[in-house]
Design an enzyme around this catalytic site. Structure first.
Site, PDB file in Angstrom:
ATOM      1  N   THR A  42      30.143  43.666  52.390  1.00 29.82           N
ATOM      2  CA  THR A  42      30.810  43.092  51.774  1.00 29.82           C
ATOM      3  C   THR A  42      30.966  44.074  50.301  1.00 29.82           C
ATOM      4  OG1 THR A  42      28.270  42.601  50.688  1.00 29.82           O
ATOM      5  CG2 THR A  42      29.808  41.296  53.160  1.00 29.82           C
ATOM      6  N   ASN A  76      36.312  36.676  47.083  1.00 33.51           N
ATOM      7  CA  ASN A  76      36.533  36.551  48.141  1.00 33.51           C
ATOM      8  C   ASN A  76      36.995  38.091  48.565  1.00 33.51           C
ATOM      9  OD1 ASN A  76      36.799  34.015  48.233  1.00 33.51           O
ATOM     10  ND2 ASN A  76      39.417  34.103  48.714  1.00 33.51           N
ATOM     11  N   HIS A  77      35.232  38.879  48.682  1.00 31.35           N
ATOM     12  CA  HIS A  77      35.125  39.849  49.848  1.00 31.35           C
ATOM     13  C   HIS A  77      35.096  40.038  51.036  1.00 31.35           C
ATOM     14  CE1 HIS A  77      32.304  41.190  46.026  1.00 31.35           C
ATOM     15  NE2 HIS A  77      32.915  40.881  45.580  1.00 31.35           N
ATOM     16  N   THR A  78      35.671  40.738  51.358  1.00 36.69           N
ATOM     17  CA  THR A  78      36.146  40.828  52.302  1.00 36.69           C
ATOM     18  C   THR A  78      35.176  40.657  53.751  1.00 36.69           C
ATOM     19  OG1 THR A  78      37.425  41.618  54.442  1.00 36.69           O
ATOM     20  CG2 THR A  78      36.330  43.037  53.028  1.00 36.69           C
TER      21      THR A  78
END
Length: 210
Positions: free
Chosen positions: A89, A81-83
């Site tokens: 991203t 889950n890239h922030t």
């Protein structure tokens, strides 16, 4: 009956009791839960099916008893889950050496949504994908190639992309009785005596045996 054995079926090396092949202390599996894989070695479940599960996050995969997990089902953890809080991203924190960043901030590269928790007697269909932070209730069914992004209530059939509840498997009264019975926690001898009632859907009989 031996929930500690690897292969529960004679001459079938595509089906394993998952508890016996998982070594990662952050993957907890209940007795008699089975995984079938006709593509890869099912003993490699931890490597092939539990993805982005890095020790730095301390996140857990918890799977209950008597679950049935079909070939290719996958569990996608937090490091995938890239922030979304960042303007980009791109995961700068994991390339801390390149950019002179503090290694202690590496987990800020992704959003931590929590553990994946699978209840008891859950059937997860072929190539279904379960995302981090999801809880699937006891007795639920997840359809083939479903992408599960949200919690699934007990004894609910869910499918699609993203997965949505399709229908309940039983009446509310029956679901309540099943959850109260917790038959999966009974002694093996009691379960064996009750298999005919379980298979025939005689919820009343289970209620009487509680």
């Amino acid at each position: 009956m031996d929930p500690e054995k690897i292969y529960p079926r004679t001459n079938d090396h595509e089906t394993v009791y998952l508890k016996s092949v998982v070594k990662n202390p952050n993957i907890l599996v209940g007795d008699f839960t089975m995984y079938n894989d006709f593509v890869n070695d099912p003993r490699q479940f931890e490597k092939n099916n539990v993805l982005y599960h890095y020790p730095i996050n301390h996140d857990k995969l918890v799977i209950g008893k008597f679950c049935s997990i079909a070939c290719g089902a996958k569990f996608l953890f937090n490091s995938a889950n890239h922030t979304q809080a960042s303007l980009s991203t791109y995961p700068f924190p994991i390339f801390f050496e390149e950019w002179g960043l503090d290694v202690r901030n590496i987990t800020s590269a992704w959003d931590n949504k929590g553990d994946i928790v699978i209840g008891n007697d859950v059937w997860i269909g072929y190539e279904a994908l379960i995302l981090s932070g999801v809880t699937i209730g006891d007795g639920a069914i997840i359809g083939a190639r479903a992408v599960v992004t949200k919690d699934v209530p007990p004894y609910t059939i869910a499918g699609g992309v993203p997965a949505k509840a399709i229908r309940k498997r039983f009446s509310d009264d029956a679901v309540s009785a099943l959850l109260k019975s917790k038959w999966w926690d009974w002694p093996e001898e009691k379960i064996q005596r009750s298999i005919s009632d379980i298979q025939a859907g005689r919820v009343g009989r289970l209620r009487d045996l509680c």
